[in-house]
Each structure stands twice: as C-alpha cells, then as structure tokens.
Design an enzyme around this catalytic site. Structure first.
Site, PDB file in Angstrom:
ATOM      1  N   THR A  59       0.862  -1.194   0.000  1.00  0.00           N
ATOM      2  CA  THR A  59       0.000   0.000   0.000  1.00  0.00           C
ATOM      3  C   THR A  59       0.895   1.239   0.000  1.00  0.00           C
ATOM      4  OG1 THR A  59      -0.220  -0.259   2.392  1.00  0.00           O
ATOM      5  CG2 THR A  59      -2.031  -1.072   1.026  1.00  0.00           C
ATOM      6  N   ASN A  87       2.296  11.547   8.242  1.00  0.00           N
ATOM      7  CA  ASN A  87       1.168  11.227   9.106  1.00  0.00           C
ATOM      8  C   ASN A  87       0.248  12.388   9.476  1.00  0.00           C
ATOM      9  OD1 ASN A  87       1.367   8.348   9.534  1.00  0.00           O
ATOM     10  ND2 ASN A  87       3.397   8.843  10.311  1.00  0.00           N
ATOM     11  N   THR A 123      -0.158  -1.638   7.421  1.00  0.00           N
ATOM     12  CA  THR A 123      -0.305  -2.814   8.267  1.00  0.00           C
ATOM     13  C   THR A 123       0.807  -3.733   7.831  1.00  0.00           C
ATOM     14  OG1 THR A 123      -2.697  -2.848   8.673  1.00  0.00           O
ATOM     15  CG2 THR A 123      -1.612  -4.976   8.488  1.00  0.00           C
ATOM     16  N   GLU A 181       8.341   5.082   8.113  1.00  0.00           N
ATOM     17  CA  GLU A 181       7.960   6.385   7.568  1.00  0.00           C
ATOM     18  C   GLU A 181       8.987   7.455   7.908  1.00  0.00           C
ATOM     19  OE1 GLU A 181       4.483   5.713   9.777  1.00  0.00           O
ATOM     20  OE2 GLU A 181       3.251   6.130   7.999  1.00  0.00           O
ATOM     21  N   SER A 233      -6.008  21.036   3.284  1.00  0.00           N
ATOM     22  CA  SER A 233      -5.855  22.414   2.784  1.00  0.00           C
ATOM     23  C   SER A 233      -7.191  22.943   2.314  1.00  0.00           C
ATOM     24  CB  SER A 233      -4.834  22.462   1.670  1.00  0.00           C
ATOM     25  OG  SER A 233      -5.178  21.519   0.674  1.00  0.00           O
TER      26      SER A 233
END
Lengths: 408, 408
Positions: B156, B403, B193, B280, B408
C-alpha cells in the site's frame, strides 16, 4: 535555543504569599548564562512534607535521598539547581547533594535530612561543588523573591513560567495553596524534567499530606504525557507550614479535609496541564476522556495508549479526525476492549458508535473543532463503569526540531 | 502520496519458485488506482499452515477467522486485498470475508476454512463485495505471476517491494523458503499494516510448523518497531506445501529441524528488517542490543523501551550520541536496572561504563558512526545473562509529513 513562548502558554497568575515559606534565588552559574539558576525555599519549623518521585530505575541521588527523607515527614528547606541534573554521576553526584544538605542544615540549625534538593539539566556531569556552595551561600543572603521569579529560576527549556493557586476553607479558616512547576516534555537528559513544588499554610499531619498528594498526583501528574518518555528526576513536593492556624488535618474524617483535597487537586491539575501546554512543538492541547472501561486503571491505560500514539498525535496536528487511529491505539493498549461496543467522538460529536462508523456522521462540526487549540477526544468502551481523563499535546515538526540537535 | 523509495531500501532478491504454490494477481480496484490490488496464492493439497496475528483487541474479521482456521492446520489458498483493511466494519465486513472464502472454496473444491484472507488499507469501510467477487474471479483465471509482482500487489504505502529467500538441507533434501511482506510503519488506519507470507516446499507437520513460526516471530517480527503503534490487522503466515519430498519435520528431534528453523529465522529476520527500512521518514536503521539483563524478556522490554523512545530516535536522526536519553529509556522500562552497573555504547565504542561517563571517552569514532545509515546502540545492564536485539529507525520530519495529513 528557541524560547519563543508556546502558542498554548498561559500568563502567570496572581498568587498570595504563603506564611512560613520564604523564597530566594541566586546565580550559581551552572551553565554559561546570566540568570538565577538556584532556588532556595526556607520553611517554618514544623513544616510537613510529602513527595512523589519518578519511578525510573535510574533515578538521581537527589531523588533517592528525597524519597528516603520525605518519610521523616518534616522539611525546613528546599534547594533547586537548574542547568545540571546531576543524574548518572555516581558517588561524586551524591557528594554534591550531601554537601548542599549539610551547608543549609548548618545555616538554619536543622537536621540535614530536612533539607530537600532537586536538580535539572544536563545528565552525566557531576554537579560542581564549588558553584553549588557559592550559590547556596548567595541564596541564604538574598532578598525574598516573588513566585514568578522562583518559577523562572527553576526553569530550563520552559518557554513560559508556570504557577497555580487555589484556596480552601478548613474548619472555617482560609488556607492558601500556591504551586510552581517546570517541564516541557521529557527532555531531561539535555535540560528539562518535571519539577513541581506546592506550598500551603495549612496545618496537615505528614502521613495524611502524603496520602493526599499521592492521590492527587495519580489523577493529574500521572495523567499527562508529551512523548511518553519519563525523566530520571521527575519530582513533585508539597510543603505545609501550618501557619494558617486551621484545625490540623489528620485524615479524611478531619473537618475541611475534602475541601483542602479539592483545592490541592485543582492546583495539581493546573500545574500538570501547564506542562503539557509547554510540550515541545505543541500547537494543540488534547484532552482524552475514556469511559465504559472495565475499571478506572484500565481506562487510564487505554487513555494513555491513545495519548502516546504518534499516529493519533500527528493526525490531530493535521486537523484530521482519524478515528481509525484511535481504534488502533485502543486495540494495542492490552486492556479489555470489544470492537463491537466501541464508540469514538471528537469535540462532542460521535464519529463511530458500537463498532461501526455512523451512517449519518457529519464531519463538519468535527473539522471545525479540530481547527481549534483545545481538542477533546471521547472514547466509550461500552463494557463497564471505569473512566479516566488524560492530557497531551499534538506531535509536530517543532518536536523534531527541538530534539534532533543537528550538529553542523 | 510520496512514494520516493526509502533511502534504506534494498533491491528485491532473486527467489526461486516454490513447488506447490502458484501466485496470481488481479485488479479489484478497491481504490481509484490502476494496479493489481488482489493477490491469490493457490496451494497444493496437504499444505500445512501456521500463523501469528496481531494482539490488538480490535482485530478485523480477517484476523479473527484466520486465527480460528489456522488451528485446523491446513491451507489451500490465500487472498490478500490491498486498499481496504475491512477493519472496524462489524458484520458487513465479516460477510465480505466469508464470501471470498466460499467463492474460492467452490472454485478449488476445498473446505472454506482452508481459504485464508487478509486485507489492508482504509479502516471503517466494509470491503465492497462486488469488487471482491469480480477480483477473485479474475485472479482465478489469471496467469501465474512473479514473487515481485505479488509483493508489489500486497503493498500500500510501501516505497519498495520486499522479499527474502533462504534454503536448507533437511535429511539431505534441499528445501526452499521464500517470503514477501508489506508494511511501512503502523499507518494501518489509513493504508498500511504488516502482512507477511512465507512459502516453503518442505514437508512439516502443522503443529511443529506453528511452533517454529511462533518462535521465529518472537525473535524477529516482535523485535521491530517504527513508532510503537500496532495495527489491527498485522499478520504473518507460513505455508509448507511438502512438495520437496523431505522426511517430514514433526519436532525438534526430526533430522534437519534445526537447519530448517535457521533458514526460517533468516527469512523472518530479513522481512522484519525490511519493514523497518521502509519506516515512515526513516533515514537511519537502528539496531539496539541489550545484554546483562536479569532475563531475556526483561532485556527485550528494555530494548523496546529504547527503540520506542521519541527522544532517542530524534537524537539518532540528529547524529547525536545522546546516551543520557538512553539512560532515561532504560529507567522508564519498568524492568530491573541499576544505575551504577549500566553501560552504554554506540557503534562499538562505550560512552559510559558502570553508571559513569568514561573519563577518556573519545567522541570522534562515535560521531563518525552516527553519520552512517546503520546505527548500533549497545546497552549492558551488568545484572545477569538476559539479552535481546531489536530494530527500529530514526524519527524525522518525514514521519510528521506522512502522518499529519494537513487538510488544505
């Protein structure tokens, strides 16, 4: 170092003097700075003392000695050093603390065990004994100072000074409680640590004073988190001079005990929340209320799991009502939870109820709520009567800036 | 979404086919994208299966059913949906999983309980049954695909595809193990995940297969963390087709059991580390080795406390050998530790020994080590023989960017 005040800062409140407690500050120059960094509180004879200390297995000598001596129940003085935490410094660190205790004990003519010491700042460097001796000597001679000056002198990376005040009627006599605190997230090894001191003129037996402080602390200081990290020196102490002349509080059956506890709880809650409001890089203050848990302890664990989740904290920073991340944080807490009875809301609006997204969920009021500075997350587990409320702040680029000391 | 490959990425390895396992992919279009997002593995009759699943109290129906059916010991198929995690979707989510199991069971002529399903992606939206049905039908007709295509289809937010391979001699017969995994830190509620699948042609009794997977998982997948958050769907499964014709492995006394376990451990460790390498915003891979703890479990808790500390992770991001923050993380772990016997090092150089900074500590080699991408932190508690090694990545601005979905 960037000391622009936090956007969540509060002004220092007006606080009355506490009869039997005199504050003074001095410049020990523990760092290369030109500011007061040694705070000295002289307390009337007979002052009761209580304390709660970090549970860290690597606590400093200050904490070890404080824990030991608070059990004796009485205090005559407090010394707080800012700029050097004296933690992880072995026997040399301990010698410096003992030196301060003995110097003050001689000056005041009291037992050394009634002199309490705290230190905050860099870790691994023994507190320099010469600077400490000269600083204490200067403080003993200094003019009394204000609450705000003392609150400022105990600070390190704090971006604003923090104080709280409350009063209560105890058996018809008005008593005052004044507290100061420093801390801005757990950046202890470099500079910070949470150090809080509350002074009251109430007359309270030491054992009951400790009982009330422990209880209030578990509902306030134990319910805040900035980044889930715990300092090696966290300390909160409560000194009761007894000068108000109230009937002595010795247990919950004493007249005015409940009123005094309420006022103490109020001061502790305000001080705890002020620390969160100075969280590193914080842009939003977050209150997390968990209900319907199997018991209060379980509710608290779940609430802290949410409060410590970097994913929840970054979502709030981004104004994102990401209830899926809240589900994740509930799930990983290791406490009883049932997906199909779980409900989650933001700012008073439920986003999911009984394990499913609400079909008519209107995100508009939630989006508006998340644009504000004070955020509320509600979680109902639908299992029992356990409840807890905790406080934290969002996780932003500012946190990384402050903590990743890029060496150039 | 920024899918620039992580600076810590590794190329996809060459991996042999596994006799008895055929992989196919299809486009179910769970999201508005033009890519394969449904992966189907058909397994030979008699394939043994083992699985380890998230401990989250809010697990998805896929996990609940997987946990239940893996106890039967046999598998004929695996279906992985990417783009929708189907978590927190109540009975409608469960219906979609059951539909997939029944559809595959009819096509292959096997019991539905031998069909395993995983889903990863957004939370709170039931998996659309129509898309799932059409996707499964397409996959059943598709040409077999490569390991890399399958690894890509289960991904993903992964910034690179992840695979690992090892082989072993079992009673003189060569067996192969091939694994693929997806995951890039716990961003489950939005997309990610950790889902890992290992296939081997070895013949292994289901009970022993489970025993080996559980043990290997506790030494690898349980020893990684990106942000301390845990997904509601984390799953690792191991399928053994038995086609290699080795003497069946039924316990540690079987010939070749140790060799097979070593190969399995190697694959699990590589897959686990690849997930961390896609953490990340990760710029540095961090190995944390704790020795001298009272036991292994205590060592692991302490190592994970360090690995999950935002202060330690930001210090490493900044190239700062901040051993004080490591002390703090040891102290807060709630495990036996003694300040005066604690030693801390970086990249093989001790910074502090037995509770005190080394007087002759030369920071230069440490600073050079911290400039690299692969960082090693050593902690010795000086108490016992307990040890553990865990892996994590640093905490950078990239994590916040990914994250905090600023609207916006």
């Amino acid at each position: 170092m960037d000391l622009t005040p936090s956007p969540l800062a509060k002004p220092f409140p007006a606080m009355p003097a506490i009869d039997g407690a005199v504050l003074r500050v001095a410049r020990a120059r523990y760092k290369e700075w030109d500011r007061a960094d040694l705070t000295f509180a002289e307390l009337a004879e007979g002052t009761s003392v209580a304390g709660v200390f970090t549970k860290s297995a690597c606590a400093s000598s200050e904490v070890e000695l404080g824990r030991e001596n608070v059990a004796n129940g009485h205090a005559r003085a407090l010394v707080v050093n800012a700029g050097n935490s004296n933690a992880f410094t072995g026997y040399r660190g301990r010698e410096a603390v003992v030196q301060i205790m003995e110097q003050v004990s001689e000056a005041l003519g009291c037992p050394a065990e009634q002199v309490f010491v705290s230190s905050t700042g860099v870790i691994g460097v023994p507190l320099p004994k010469g600077k400490a001796r000269a600083g204490v000597a200067a403080a003993l001679e200094a003019q009394p100072c204000s609450w705000e000056e003392a609150a400022s002198a105990i600070g390190t990376t704090d971006t604003f000074t923090k104080g709280a005040h409350a009063s209560a009627l105890v058996g018809g006599t008005r008593v005052e409680l004044c507290g100061i605190i420093k801390g801005s997230g757990m950046i202890a090894p470099d500079m910070a640590t949470m150090l809080g001191y509350i002074f009251t003129d109430a007359a309270v037996e030491p054992a009951f004073l400790q009982q009330m402080l422990s209880r209030a602390s578990s509902e306030t200081f134990s319910c805040i988190t900035v980044d889930g990290d715990t300092s090696t020196s966290d300390t909160v102490m409560l000194f009761a001079t007894g000068k108000a002349g109230n009937p002595v509080l010795s247990g919950w059956e004493s007249a005015g005990a409940d009123a005094f506890y309420s006022a103490l709880l109020e001061v502790c809650r305000e001080l705890a929340q002020l620390v969160v409001r100075d969280g590193e890089g914080a842009q939003k203050f977050i209150e997390i209320a968990v209900t319907g848990a199997t018991d209060d302890a379980s509710a608290r664990k779940i609430a802290m799991s949410i409060a410590n989740s970097p994913l929840v904290k970054t979502a709030i920073a981004g104004g994102d009502a990401n209830w899926g991340r809240v589900v994740m944080a509930v799930g990983k807490a290791g406490e009883p939870a049932d997906r199909d009875s779980l409900s989650i809301g933001f700012g008073g609006t439920w986003a999911a109820r009984d394990g499913q997204p609400l079909p008519d969920y209107d995100e508009a009021p939630v989006a508006r709520h998340l644009e504000g500075q004070d955020i509320r997350i509600d979680v109902d587990l639908g299992l029992g009567a356990g409840r807890a409320t905790v406080w934290t702040c969002d996780l932003t680029h500012g946190y990384i800036d402050i903590n990743a000391d890029y060496r150039s």
